[in-house]
Motif scaffolding. Structure first.
Motif, mmCIF file in Angstrom:
data_model
loop_
_atom_site.group_PDB
_atom_site.id
_atom_site.type_symbol
_atom_site.label_atom_id
_atom_site.label_comp_id
_atom_site.label_asym_id
_atom_site.label_seq_id
_atom_site.Cartn_x
_atom_site.Cartn_y
_atom_site.Cartn_z
ATOM 1 N N UNK A 15 -23.885 38.145 -14.063
ATOM 2 C CA UNK A 15 -24.647 37.132 -13.347
ATOM 3 C C UNK A 15 -23.807 36.473 -12.279
ATOM 4 N N UNK A 16 -24.259 35.316 -11.827
ATOM 5 C CA UNK A 16 -23.650 34.637 -10.695
ATOM 6 C C UNK A 16 -23.193 33.241 -11.091
ATOM 7 N N UNK A 17 -21.945 32.924 -10.772
ATOM 8 C CA UNK A 17 -21.437 31.556 -10.844
ATOM 9 C C UNK A 17 -21.761 30.895 -9.512
ATOM 10 N N UNK A 18 -22.545 29.844 -9.542
ATOM 11 C CA UNK A 18 -23.034 29.196 -8.325
ATOM 12 C C UNK A 18 -21.943 28.308 -7.729
ATOM 13 N N UNK A 19 -21.325 28.779 -6.652
ATOM 14 C CA UNK A 19 -20.300 27.989 -5.975
ATOM 15 C C UNK A 19 -20.906 26.975 -5.016
ATOM 16 N N UNK A 20 -22.119 27.241 -4.575
ATOM 17 C CA UNK A 20 -22.753 26.334 -3.629
ATOM 18 C C UNK A 20 -22.926 24.932 -4.184
ATOM 19 N N UNK A 21 -23.031 24.811 -5.509
ATOM 20 C CA UNK A 21 -23.189 23.486 -6.114
ATOM 21 C C UNK A 21 -21.865 22.925 -6.616
ATOM 22 N N UNK A 22 -20.787 23.674 -6.446
ATOM 23 C CA UNK A 22 -19.476 23.238 -6.925
ATOM 24 C C UNK A 22 -18.490 22.958 -5.799
ATOM 25 N N UNK A 23 -18.685 23.570 -4.642
ATOM 26 C CA UNK A 23 -17.742 23.435 -3.546
ATOM 27 C C UNK A 23 -18.430 22.767 -2.354
ATOM 28 N N UNK A 24 -17.660 22.150 -1.462
ATOM 29 C CA UNK A 24 -18.261 21.377 -0.364
ATOM 30 C C UNK A 24 -18.687 22.202 0.838
ATOM 31 N N UNK A 25 -18.722 23.534 0.713
ATOM 32 C CA UNK A 25 -19.058 24.397 1.842
ATOM 33 C C UNK A 25 -20.498 24.866 1.674
ATOM 34 N N UNK A 26 -21.336 24.688 2.681
ATOM 35 C CA UNK A 26 -22.768 24.966 2.501
ATOM 36 C C UNK A 26 -23.121 26.440 2.347
ATOM 37 N N UNK A 27 -22.289 27.326 2.880
ATOM 38 C CA UNK A 27 -22.581 28.759 2.830
ATOM 39 C C UNK A 27 -21.285 29.527 2.591
ATOM 40 N N UNK A 28 -21.421 30.798 2.247
ATOM 41 C CA UNK A 28 -20.241 31.652 2.123
ATOM 42 C C UNK A 28 -19.551 31.793 3.474
ATOM 43 N N UNK A 29 -20.327 31.859 4.541
ATOM 44 C CA UNK A 29 -19.738 31.905 5.882
ATOM 45 C C UNK A 29 -18.807 30.708 6.100
ATOM 46 N N UNK A 30 -19.276 29.524 5.690
ATOM 47 C CA UNK A 30 -18.493 28.305 5.893
ATOM 48 C C UNK A 30 -17.240 28.299 5.031
ATOM 49 N N UNK A 31 -17.344 28.806 3.806
ATOM 50 C CA UNK A 31 -16.183 28.895 2.929
ATOM 51 C C UNK A 31 -15.098 29.761 3.556
ATOM 52 N N UNK A 32 -15.489 30.920 4.072
ATOM 53 C CA UNK A 32 -14.518 31.830 4.681
ATOM 54 C C UNK A 32 -13.965 31.242 5.967
ATOM 55 N N UNK A 33 -14.826 30.623 6.775
ATOM 56 C CA UNK A 33 -14.374 30.016 8.029
ATOM 57 C C UNK A 33 -13.339 28.932 7.783
#
Length: 287
Positions: A25-43
């Motif tokens: 399954x999926x661990x939801x990072x969107x509700x745990x980290x301050x980055x709105x999208x995966x794009x933003x996390x990588x950026x």
């Protein structure tokens, strides 16, 4: 780690794909980290922050989510053409191996995601497949040395670099129109971090309706990943979230006699051990 963008209950988020302890399954990072999208996390070059959640039990079972294209709004997408030696030979022009990579660009809207349709437009019946390995840039760089390429790659994903063959031949060097039809290609199913991949020994296989059409390895690349990054970063800055499609092996449909272009209902699978399996079904685009 495997990073995904997913939809569940009508909401879109991103997270880590887990396959441990009998639970997928999926661990939801969107509700745990301050980055709105995966794009933003990588950026933000914040991939390391996700490692703290690698052992967290999944928030969503695999069957309760729909995976989407991993990156929703990448800035730059470079594609390398003719990067396997047998692919160069397919042109039957007796040309020497080129001294520099052939490059073109694609736009985000030209890619669908895993298990989503890839679309054949009404203007052409020459939709073709091209299985490819994709580099995801994780650290900015200009004039990157070939020996240092790993310092700038965050991970890998897969692409079906779908092409409208007649539209790449409208001009002498006019590739872009045939490469950018809406949802004519696909990306996914996830981004595998670079530490989990042996980049020099990747085997790329493309199947259409279960039949192997393309089969080659990165050991035979004419321009290895380091040379590609070195060349591209000479003339522009590579930035986190940029992607590079590294070329397709011999065996695309256009090279059969007669050609074997994709038709609605065809299932195309691009698979690389250590990265994953990208599967799509062909459909006609609604007029």
């Amino acid at each position: 780690m495997k990073f995904v963008t997913f939809e569940s209950g009508g909401a879109v988020s991103y997270g880590l794909w887990q396959e441990e302890g009998g639970r997928t399954g999926v661990v939801d990072l969107g509700r745990r980290l301050p980055y709105p999208t995966l794009d933003a996390l990588i950026a933000a070059e914040a991939v390391a922050e996700a490692a703290a959640f690698a052992g967290t039990p999944p928030d969503h079972a695999a069957g309760a989510v729909r995976l989407r294209r991993p990156l929703s709004a990448f800035r730059k997408c470079f594609c390398v053409g003719v990067n396997y030696p047998d692919r160069n030979a397919e042109y039957k022009d007796a040309s020497d191996l080129p001294p520099y990579p052939s490059l073109f660009i694609r736009f985000p809207e030209s890619f669908s995601g895993p298990d989503a349709p890839i679309l054949r437009p009404p203007e052409s019946r020459q939709l073709d497949y091209e299985g490819e390995i994709v580099l995801v840039i994780g650290r900015a760089g200009r004039r990157i040395r070939a020996a240092d390429w790993r310092d700038h790659v965050m991970g890998y994903t897969l692409a079906n670099e779908g092409t409208l063959r007649d539209w790449v031949r409208h001009g002498k060097f006019n590739v872009t129109p045939g490469k950018n039809w809406a949802s004519s290609g696909s990306l996914g199913p996830w981004i595998v971090t670079a530490d989990a991949v042996d980049a020099e020994r990747l085997r790329l296989v493309t199947r259409v309706n279960g039949e192997v059409r393309q089969d080659d390895t990165t050991a035979r690349l004419m321009f290895p990943f380091g040379r590609i990054l070195e060349y591209v970063s000479t003339f522009c800055t590579l930035e986190p979230g940029d992607i590079i499609l590294t070329g397709t092996p011999a065996g695309a449909g256009a090279r059969f006699d007669p050609p074997r272009f994709l038709v609605p209902g065809d299932v195309v699978e691009v698979e690389v051990g250590g990265i994953g399996l990208l599967r799509n079904t062909v459909a006609d685009e609604a007029p």
